[in-house]
Design a protein around this motif. Sequence first.
Motif, mmCIF file in Angstrom:
data_model
loop_
_atom_site.group_PDB
_atom_site.id
_atom_site.type_symbol
_atom_site.label_atom_id
_atom_site.label_comp_id
_atom_site.label_asym_id
_atom_site.label_seq_id
_atom_site.Cartn_x
_atom_site.Cartn_y
_atom_site.Cartn_z
ATOM 1 N N UNK A 241 41.775 50.279 45.506
ATOM 2 C CA UNK A 241 40.594 51.028 45.929
ATOM 3 C C UNK A 241 40.251 52.189 45.022
ATOM 4 N N UNK A 242 41.005 52.386 43.924
ATOM 5 C CA UNK A 242 40.755 53.560 43.089
ATOM 6 C C UNK A 242 40.967 53.230 41.622
ATOM 7 N N UNK A 243 39.910 53.443 40.831
ATOM 8 C CA UNK A 243 39.959 53.244 39.387
ATOM 9 C C UNK A 243 39.784 54.600 38.716
ATOM 10 N N UNK A 244 40.715 54.947 37.852
ATOM 11 C CA UNK A 244 40.691 56.231 37.154
ATOM 12 C C UNK A 244 40.458 55.953 35.669
ATOM 13 N N UNK A 245 39.491 56.634 35.083
ATOM 14 C CA UNK A 245 39.145 56.325 33.701
ATOM 15 C C UNK A 245 38.721 57.579 32.945
ATOM 16 N N UNK A 246 38.702 57.446 31.641
ATOM 17 C CA UNK A 246 38.218 58.501 30.765
ATOM 18 C C UNK A 246 38.067 57.939 29.366
ATOM 19 N N UNK A 247 37.538 58.740 28.477
ATOM 20 C CA UNK A 247 37.435 58.320 27.083
ATOM 21 C C UNK A 247 36.093 57.758 26.687
ATOM 22 N N UNK A 248 35.489 56.955 27.541
ATOM 23 C CA UNK A 248 34.166 56.389 27.246
ATOM 24 C C UNK A 248 33.345 56.348 28.533
ATOM 25 N N UNK A 249 32.068 56.159 28.359
ATOM 26 C CA UNK A 249 31.154 56.041 29.488
ATOM 27 C C UNK A 249 31.427 54.747 30.250
ATOM 28 N N UNK A 250 31.630 54.862 31.548
ATOM 29 C CA UNK A 250 31.942 53.701 32.386
ATOM 30 C C UNK A 250 30.706 52.859 32.700
ATOM 31 N N UNK A 251 29.536 53.463 32.651
ATOM 32 C CA UNK A 251 28.331 52.786 33.134
ATOM 33 C C UNK A 251 28.063 51.430 32.482
ATOM 34 N N UNK A 252 28.212 51.288 31.163
ATOM 35 C CA UNK A 252 27.969 49.965 30.580
ATOM 36 C C UNK A 252 28.917 48.886 31.107
ATOM 37 N N UNK A 253 30.037 49.305 31.660
ATOM 38 C CA UNK A 253 31.034 48.358 32.148
ATOM 39 C C UNK A 253 30.954 48.130 33.657
ATOM 40 N N UNK A 254 30.238 48.999 34.343
ATOM 41 C CA UNK A 254 30.312 49.011 35.800
ATOM 42 C C UNK A 254 29.956 47.655 36.425
ATOM 43 N N UNK A 256 29.995 44.678 35.087
ATOM 44 C CA UNK A 256 31.025 43.705 34.729
ATOM 45 C C UNK A 256 32.270 43.909 35.583
ATOM 46 N N UNK A 257 32.665 45.154 35.767
ATOM 47 C CA UNK A 257 33.854 45.468 36.566
ATOM 48 C C UNK A 257 33.671 45.021 38.012
ATOM 49 N N UNK A 258 32.533 45.356 38.568
ATOM 50 C CA UNK A 258 32.317 45.018 39.979
ATOM 51 C C UNK A 258 32.278 43.509 40.181
ATOM 52 N N UNK A 259 31.817 42.785 39.172
ATOM 53 C CA UNK A 259 31.851 41.324 39.239
ATOM 54 C C UNK A 259 33.284 40.811 39.164
ATOM 55 N N UNK A 260 34.084 41.404 38.289
ATOM 56 C CA UNK A 260 35.485 40.992 38.167
ATOM 57 C C UNK A 260 36.270 41.324 39.434
ATOM 58 N N UNK A 261 35.987 42.511 39.989
ATOM 59 C CA UNK A 261 36.718 42.941 41.191
ATOM 60 C C UNK A 261 36.207 42.220 42.434
#
Length: 500
Positions: A241-254, A256-261
């Motif tokens: 239920x929790x994804x922690x990230x940094x380093x790059x903008x998450x938006x371009x991946x969001x 794709x991630x939600x589809x994978x999850x």
Amino acid sequence: MSIKSFAAGLFAGYIKRKTYRWASKPIETQQKVFEELISKAKDTVFGKDHKFERIKSHSDFIKHLPIRDYEGLKNYVDRVVGGEKNVLWPGKPLYFAKTSGTTSGAKYIPITKDSMPNHIEAARNAILMYIAETGKAGFVDGKMIFLQGSPEMTEQNGIKVGRLSGIAAHYVPGYLQTNRLPSLETNCIDDWETKVDAIVEETYQKNMTVISGIPSWVQMYFERLQKKTGKKIGDLFPGFDLFIYGGVNYEPYRAKFENLIGRKVDSIELFPASEGFFAYQDKQNEKGMLLLLNAGIFYEFIPVTEFYSENPPRLTIGEVEIGVNYVLIISSNAGLWGYNVGDTVQFTSVKPYRVIVSGRIKHFISAFGEHVIANEVESALKEAVEYFQEVRINEFTVAPQVTPPEDNLPYHEWFIEFENAPQDIGAFAKKIDEALQRQNSYYKDLIKGKILKRLQIVSLRKNCFNDYMKTQGKLGGQNKLPRLSNDRKIAETLLKLNAQ
């Protein structure tokens, strides 16, 4: 509710109260940090060279201490790397975080006994603030994975040298060690593909609840999990239920991630760097990250529009405005003084102070965490042109291709207008890519780890760049085309123009 999750909830409440106490007194908090830094460093080599004993105010500080980047501080850092004590900060650093350099090769960023706790506490507090806000603490009973660099280190004159994420791996608190994955053995695997496969084997049958890392690396992990199990990540890990990230903008991946999850999950954005841990997301529904004003870092902010002027204003926290792009300048208990981190930030709130990372002061490309700068691409291209002597180039720019067709690996897409094109454009691209990898270790890691594939070249028709500048009303004069972009606005326009 377990004892661990109950205790986490209590501790989170304490940290929240403590955090907003200093956040509610931003000017006072920064003044205290400023005075402590000057006092502790006044007898160092740097402190004596810059007359710290005379510094009583920020105006004195500006008078005695110019803005520097790594190259400007390098003479002092080299003395520290050589084993000398009391150069930038009392004693010797505990570590050097080794990162890619720009013009001088690798950079050695000192991490001291005083600065290391700030890195660890900030990462911890980001999670605790999330617990305090949401009341969700059950994830502390599950397994947590931190996709990071190897914790193995070398040594330089008695000082350990490694990547920041690998150094931080040694500081995971004891109460989380039993929850932490991957194993030390797996974390030390050098080859990224082998490492990801090993992580998949260790984790696919576990109760994963927290996953952390740079989005591009985590995406590869998710794809390998899905390939092995045939399941959505959310079905494979019901407690995730929790994804922690940094380093790059998450938006371009969001998307794709939600589809994978297969569903949405909460996320926490971090703003860490080898030079310091600057901010973390403290509210799920507020834009921006809480700037850490009490973490041994004194901040200055230079408006981007005035950065290259002769005497740009150096603003303190009480002088900034919402929505303005500022170059981030830090002085810290790691021994960095008037240091230009290279990042630009915008404030989204001043009660408390929250920021977003708006870019870099120089043109760059870092859609995947590679931090490639203009000097690197220009140097790589120059090397290739010198090798392929028949090649002449009119203009070029580079953009990321984050979502290539047919689920291929992403890549850097180079748009080049040749005056005289190479006979073998694939060999030319390979030469550029090899030169770029030598200059930038982040990019090399992404290529070797098969996160990115080698760069691709699009050969543009003659005058395509001129036509582009016309469409922008910027043909001629002193207008310049950006060498690097973090989005595809320029790229898509060029492709349309090229087809005309």
